[in-house]
Write a protein that holds these residues in place. Structure first.
Motif, PDB file in Angstrom:
ATOM      1  N   GLU A 195      -0.235 111.189 105.113  1.00 57.85           N
ATOM      2  CA  GLU A 195      -0.416 110.031 105.981  1.00 57.85           C
ATOM      3  C   GLU A 195       0.678 109.000 105.708  1.00 57.85           C
ATOM      4  OE1 GLU A 195      -2.543 109.664 108.462  1.00 57.85           O
ATOM      5  OE2 GLU A 195      -3.285 111.686 108.086  1.00 57.85           O
ATOM      6  N   VAL A 196       1.258 108.490 106.779  1.00 55.99           N
ATOM      7  CA  VAL A 196       2.283 107.457 106.647  1.00 55.99           C
ATOM      8  C   VAL A 196       1.686 106.254 105.913  1.00 55.99           C
ATOM      9  CG1 VAL A 196       3.680 105.794 107.939  1.00 55.99           C
ATOM     10  CG2 VAL A 196       3.576 108.199 108.666  1.00 55.99           C
ATOM     11  N   ASN A 197       2.419 105.743 104.927  1.00 57.05           N
ATOM     12  CA  ASN A 197       1.946 104.615 104.120  1.00 57.05           C
ATOM     13  C   ASN A 197       3.072 103.602 103.950  1.00 57.05           C
ATOM     14  OD1 ASN A 197       3.623 105.571 101.856  1.00 57.05           O
ATOM     15  ND2 ASN A 197       2.114 107.232 101.720  1.00 57.05           N
ATOM     16  N   GLU A 198       2.852 102.624 103.088  1.00 60.72           N
ATOM     17  CA  GLU A 198       3.875 101.588 102.924  1.00 60.72           C
ATOM     18  C   GLU A 198       5.162 102.151 102.336  1.00 60.72           C
ATOM     19  OE1 GLU A 198       4.645  97.250 100.822  1.00 60.72           O
ATOM     20  OE2 GLU A 198       2.588  97.875 101.239  1.00 60.72           O
ATOM     21  N   ARG A 199       5.058 103.149 101.451  1.00 63.52           N
ATOM     22  CA  ARG A 199       6.267 103.779 100.915  1.00 63.52           C
ATOM     23  C   ARG A 199       7.082 104.406 102.047  1.00 63.52           C
ATOM     24  NH1 ARG A 199       5.847 108.075  96.714  1.00 63.52           N
ATOM     25  NH2 ARG A 199       7.948 107.404  96.115  1.00 63.52           N
ATOM     26  N   PRO A 215       9.820 100.944  90.283  1.00 66.69           N
ATOM     27  CA  PRO A 215       9.979 102.222  89.562  1.00 66.69           C
ATOM     28  C   PRO A 215       9.470 103.437  90.330  1.00 66.69           C
ATOM     29  CG  PRO A 215       9.182 100.519  88.078  1.00 66.69           C
ATOM     30  CD  PRO A 215       9.161  99.921  89.450  1.00 66.69           C
ATOM     31  N   ASP A 216       8.376 103.274  91.102  1.00 68.52           N
ATOM     32  CA  ASP A 216       7.828 104.438  91.804  1.00 68.52           C
ATOM     33  C   ASP A 216       8.642 104.834  93.027  1.00 68.52           C
ATOM     34  OD1 ASP A 216       7.118 102.202  93.274  1.00 68.52           O
ATOM     35  OD2 ASP A 216       5.148 102.971  93.839  1.00 68.52           O
ATOM     36  N   GLU A 217       9.673 104.051  93.345  1.00 68.31           N
ATOM     37  CA  GLU A 217      10.544 104.373  94.473  1.00 68.31           C
ATOM     38  C   GLU A 217      11.839 105.030  94.008  1.00 68.31           C
ATOM     39  OE1 GLU A 217       9.163 103.976  97.164  1.00 68.31           O
ATOM     40  OE2 GLU A 217       7.977 102.146  97.265  1.00 68.31           O
ATOM     41  N   TYR A 218      11.959 105.329  92.711  1.00 69.92           N
ATOM     42  CA  TYR A 218      13.235 105.790  92.152  1.00 69.92           C
ATOM     43  C   TYR A 218      13.752 107.041  92.843  1.00 69.92           C
ATOM     44  CZ  TYR A 218      16.699 107.553  88.868  1.00 69.92           C
ATOM     45  OH  TYR A 218      17.847 108.036  88.320  1.00 69.92           O
ATOM     46  N   VAL A 223      13.871 114.248 103.661  1.00 69.86           N
ATOM     47  CA  VAL A 223      13.498 114.331 102.247  1.00 69.86           C
ATOM     48  C   VAL A 223      12.680 113.122 101.819  1.00 69.86           C
ATOM     49  CG1 VAL A 223      14.416 114.285  99.884  1.00 69.86           C
ATOM     50  CG2 VAL A 223      15.381 115.851 101.573  1.00 69.86           C
ATOM     51  N   VAL A 224      13.160 111.906 102.154  1.00 71.24           N
ATOM     52  CA  VAL A 224      12.440 110.711 101.693  1.00 71.24           C
ATOM     53  C   VAL A 224      11.101 110.552 102.408  1.00 71.24           C
ATOM     54  CG1 VAL A 224      14.570 109.552 101.011  1.00 71.24           C
ATOM     55  CG2 VAL A 224      13.606 109.087 103.282  1.00 71.24           C
ATOM     56  N   GLY A 225      11.000 111.039 103.646  1.00 66.32           N
ATOM     57  CA  GLY A 225       9.709 111.044 104.318  1.00 66.32           C
ATOM     58  C   GLY A 225       8.708 111.889 103.560  1.00 66.32           C
ATOM     59  N   ALA A 226       9.153 113.072 103.135  1.00 65.98           N
ATOM     60  CA  ALA A 226       8.286 113.953 102.342  1.00 65.98           C
ATOM     61  C   ALA A 226       7.980 113.345 100.976  1.00 65.98           C
ATOM     62  CB  ALA A 226       8.950 115.325 102.194  1.00 65.98           C
ATOM     63  N   PHE A 227       8.986 112.745 100.334  1.00 64.03           N
ATOM     64  CA  PHE A 227       8.770 112.077  99.048  1.00 64.03           C
ATOM     65  C   PHE A 227       7.674 111.011  99.159  1.00 64.03           C
ATOM     66  CE2 PHE A 227      13.275 112.715  97.076  1.00 64.03           C
ATOM     67  CZ  PHE A 227      12.837 113.848  96.414  1.00 64.03           C
ATOM     68  N   ASN A 249       4.266 112.160  98.605  1.00 67.17           N
ATOM     69  CA  ASN A 249       4.120 113.028  97.428  1.00 67.17           C
ATOM     70  C   ASN A 249       3.996 114.507  97.800  1.00 67.17           C
ATOM     71  OD1 ASN A 249       4.114 110.796  95.560  1.00 67.17           O
ATOM     72  ND2 ASN A 249       2.000 110.392  96.168  1.00 67.17           N
ATOM     73  N   ALA A 250       4.820 114.938  98.737  1.00 68.72           N
ATOM     74  CA  ALA A 250       4.828 116.353  99.116  1.00 68.72           C
ATOM     75  C   ALA A 250       5.263 117.209  97.927  1.00 68.72           C
ATOM     76  CB  ALA A 250       5.775 116.567 100.293  1.00 68.72           C
ATOM     77  N   ALA A 251       4.822 118.447  97.930  1.00 66.06           N
ATOM     78  CA  ALA A 251       5.196 119.378  96.865  1.00 66.06           C
ATOM     79  C   ALA A 251       6.689 119.679  96.922  1.00 66.06           C
ATOM     80  CB  ALA A 251       4.392 120.673  97.017  1.00 66.06           C
TER      81      ALA A 251
END
Length: 260
Positions: A59-63, A124-127, A179-183, A186-188
């Motif tokens: 689901e699309v979120n703030e990240r 940090p969680d956006e690294y 890639v960043v969309g999947a990141f 938390n995609a595998a």
């Protein structure tokens, strides 16, 4: 495009609000330029890719919104700087930022966009997202320099060299969007790699069609376009059937056949 964005229509509206808020500047001169940049934006292809890639696995979120905004701001910054380097007075049928506000203001506006974009991903969680985008920015700069060198020596450019320029200058950014969309959801690892494969081939296809429309490298682009159309479609075969997968397939067809 309305059919393509239907799976993310709500999320795209959220992105637009987030993007507009992020683009606001504290001083009037810069805010005027940021407002002008927003009015001059194109089809939102890059944030659309980020949102679709996230939606495919979660689901699309703030990240996701932060990643999509980073991508759009970085892309806008590179276009502003490109117009200064190329002395271009027009962008998408309007006066470029350079033509409207002058070289000095345009360079500062591009720098401002890049700085604000990096602040979005400073936690940090956006690294992993930030690292991906900074690698992409470096590759794009190299691609621009390589393209400039090939203009000076056009007869010496092989198909491999042509593709290398396309990959660095354009495809690497569209790959990063996926890639960043999947990141962001938390995609595998395997899912991220699938998106990277799709994004790279899609990006090459996109630029090949661009070159054909612009009358540049037409023979090479015509020969390669069906190859990368097939590669892009094949990359989608690993995704589960869904409205989002179908939207990515439709987007591939749209980019291969577009007339502008």
């Amino acid at each position: 495009m309305s059919t393509i964005i239907s799976p993310i229509a709500t999320e795209l509206a959220q992105f637009e609000v987030f993007f507009e808020q992020t683009m606001k500047a504290e001083t009037e001169p810069m805010d005027d330029i940021m407002h002008y940049v927003q009015e001059s934006r194109g089809k939102r292809l890059r944030p659309i890719l980020v949102l679709l890639s996230a939606k495919l696995f979660g689901e699309v979120n703030e990240r996701t919104l932060r990643a999509a905004t980073f991508v759009e701001m970085m892309h806008s910054a590179t276009l502003i700087h490109d117009d200064v380097v190329d002395d271009a007075d027009e962008r998408r049928g309007k006066a470029s930022v350079k033509a409207q506000f002058g070289n000095h203001s345009a360079v500062l506006a591009g720098d401002y966009l890049l700085a604000k974009a990096m602040l979005l991903l400073s936690q940090p969680d956006e690294y992993n997202i930030l690292q991906e985008m900074l690698r992409t920015a470096a590759a794009m700069s190299e691609g621009e320099l390589m393209q400039g060198a090939s203009v000076v020596r056009p007869n010496g450019r092989t198909t491999d060299a042509y593709l290398d320029i396309i990959i660095r200058k354009t495809a690497t950014l569209l790959r990063a969007c996926c890639v960043v969309g999947a990141f962001s959801v938390n995609a595998a690892h395997e899912q991220v790699q699938q998106m990277a494969d799709f994004g790279l081939n899609f990006g090459i296809l996109f630029q090949l069609r661009d070159d054909m429309l612009d009358g540049e490298n037409v023979e090479q682009a015509q020969a390669l376009l069906p190859v990368y159309y097939e590669k892009t479609m094949k990359a989608l075969e690993g995704f589960p059937p869904s409205e989002t997968t179908e939207a990515l397939r439709d987007l591939t067809v749209f980019c291969a056949e577009r007339e502008e």
